[in-house]
Design an enzyme around this catalytic site. Structure first.
Site, PDB file in Angstrom:
ATOM      1  N   HIS A   1      54.774  23.568 -36.363  1.00  0.00           N
ATOM      2  CA  HIS A   1      53.979  22.753 -37.349  1.00  0.00           C
ATOM      3  C   HIS A   1      53.977  23.944 -38.343  1.00  0.00           C
ATOM      4  CE1 HIS A   1      51.283  20.127 -39.249  1.00  0.00           C
ATOM      5  NE2 HIS A   1      50.402  21.103 -39.626  1.00  0.00           N
TER       6      HIS A   1
ATOM      7  N   ASP B   1      50.013  27.232 -41.565  1.00  0.00           N
ATOM      8  CA  ASP B   1      48.986  26.029 -41.735  1.00  0.00           C
ATOM      9  C   ASP B   1      48.125  26.165 -42.669  1.00  0.00           C
ATOM     10  OD1 ASP B   1      48.750  23.194 -41.176  1.00  0.00           O
ATOM     11  OD2 ASP B   1      47.603  23.603 -39.189  1.00  0.00           O
TER      12      ASP B   1
ATOM     13  N   HIS C   1      56.462  18.895 -45.133  1.00  0.00           N
ATOM     14  CA  HIS C   1      56.404  19.095 -43.862  1.00  0.00           C
ATOM     15  C   HIS C   1      57.087  17.751 -42.930  1.00  0.00           C
ATOM     16  CE1 HIS C   1      54.764  18.270 -39.377  1.00  0.00           C
ATOM     17  NE2 HIS C   1      55.109  19.706 -39.533  1.00  0.00           N
TER      18      HIS C   1
ATOM     19  N   HIS D   1      51.986  19.200 -46.682  1.00  0.00           N
ATOM     20  CA  HIS D   1      51.921  18.478 -45.336  1.00  0.00           C
ATOM     21  C   HIS D   1      52.939  17.187 -45.332  1.00  0.00           C
ATOM     22  CE1 HIS D   1      48.741  21.021 -43.740  1.00  0.00           C
ATOM     23  NE2 HIS D   1      49.123  20.422 -42.417  1.00  0.00           N
TER      24      HIS D   1
HETATM   25 ZN   LIG Z   1      48.461  21.194 -40.526  1.00  0.00          ZN
END
Ligand SMILES: [Zn+2]
Length: 388
Positions: free
Chosen positions: A294, A181, A280, A277
């Site tokens: 995540h 992340d 993602h 992101h």
């Molecule tokens: Zn994140």
């Protein structure tokens, strides 16, 4: 629920968003009572069951030392829904709690944020798996556990308190995912910093980009923190992983906990999200990826962003080497995706590039075909690096 969304103005104002206090150290939970005391004597304690068993002795010790009382959040079963939030707000009111504590992983933290609504909130993460603890947003689910909505609050947590011994004792996969992340932070902030120079610049912040909640452009501070975040990962990531495997606190683990939580948290919230992101989010349409964390998906999203923006080969190599060294995904197979036909790839790219997505904070127009191409090319680069 009293969520506050600031509509951004198209001006040249710079903005920086952060929690009021951040403290991190070995056995820091022993000082939790001190911070509760700054608000009053009673605190609503919203905690993950498992995390609670790990730190119970420290909670008892700090309550005794500072003469405070933790009011248990009966009704919190691990889900953050509107009903649960309402119930807990009732408990806090009836018990005259002066502050709210969220202790544990993502759900306990998000629930505490929703209950506190931006006031008198202490966040105690027991894993360093994402950069969410310092932020002023949370994710709401339905009572059945499906996604409901994003919630934004008028203020960030009053205190983010991290006990590094607790993080060292947590499974290493969480720490590594947190590095994934954090890996995106610099590159997404860099993309936003270029975008801001354009006439139609988007503003930073927000998990989805749906509501640009950061009312301004990047400060020098946000840029510097995002860069330091990346440098710290490269310098201390591997050493920290080994320390966490041995369940010991070392200076490198301390640095990575700070990078995953504080540097990445401030970096994303005041620097902005971009393609990593969004990709993602696109990957979540693939069932196989659901068991991956995540940050694991964000790591591959970062690689795909670098391809999308045609970053220098040397930089791509550095990112891939880092991922391989600490054990982050570099290809689709690493995320459980063994086959990806044109139809499913199109679904991923479509979701990653819906108009609300942060992918449109990139400093150039992004089409879904370009996203699909970047995903395939990133996968090829990662597979080659692994010798597949
Ligand atoms: Zn994140």
């Amino acid at each position: 629920m009293g969520f506050h969304i600031v509509k951004p103005e198209k001006n040249m104002r710079k903005a920086f968003i952060c929690p009021t206090k951040y403290v991190q150290g070995e056995d820091e939970i022993l000082n939790l009572g001190y911070f509760v005391r700054t608000f009053g004597k009673k605190a609503l304690l919203i905690a993950d069951k498992f995390a609670l068993t790990l730190v119970k002795d420290k909670l008892d010790a700090t309550a005794a030392k500072y003469g405070i009382e933790f009011i248990p959040a009966e009704g919190f079963k691990g889900e953050c829904s509107r009903n649960v939030v309402k119930t807990l707000q009732g408990i806090a009111k009836a018990a005259k709690c002066a502050c709210t504590i969220g202790l544990g992983g993502g759900k306990a933290i998000d629930t505490a944020k929703c209950v506190a609504e931006g006031e008198a909130l202490i966040i105690v993460p027991t894993i360093a798996a994402t950069d969410a603890p310092t932020s002023h947003s949370a994710v709401l689910y339905t009572d059945e556990g499906a996604f409901d909505d994003y919630a934004y609050f008028k203020q960030n947590p009053s205190v983010v308190l991290i006990d590094t011994k607790v993080i060292a004792g947590a499974p290493v996969r969480f720490l590594v995912s947190g590095m994934g992340d954090a890996l995106s932070t610099y590159f997404e902030a860099r993309a936003n910093s270029v975008s801001f120079n354009r006439v139609n610049a988007c503003l930073p912040c927000g998990y989805t980009g749906k509501t640009a909640i950061g009312p301004g452009m990047q400060t020098l501070a946000a840029k510097a923190l995002a860069k330091l975040c990346y440098e710290t990962l490269l310098e201390d990531g591997y050493k920290a992983k080994l320390a966490c495997e041995k369940k010991v606190v070392t200076p490198s683990l301390e640095n990575i906990i700070e990078a995953n939580t504080l540097l990445s948290g401030l970096g994303f919230e005041s620097g902005g999200l971009a393609a990593a992101h969004a990709i993602h989010d696109g990957l979540t349409v693939l069932e196989e990826t659901h068991k991956y964390l995540h940050g694991e998906k964000v790591a591959f999203g970062t690689l795909a962003q670098l391809v999308l923006e045609n970053a220098e080969q040397e930089e791509i190599d550095t990112v891939i080497d880092f991922c391989l060294t600490v054990g982050l995904p570099v290809c689709l197979a690493d995320l459980g995706v063994k086959e990806l036909d044109a139809k499913r790839l199109d679904e991923v790219a479509t979701k990653a590039s819906i108009p609300e997505e942060s992918i449109h904070f990139m400093p150039f127009p992004v089409t879904k075909d370009a996203v699909a191409a970047a995903i395939l090319a990133a996968d090829a680069l990662g597979r080659e690096a692994k010798g597949l």
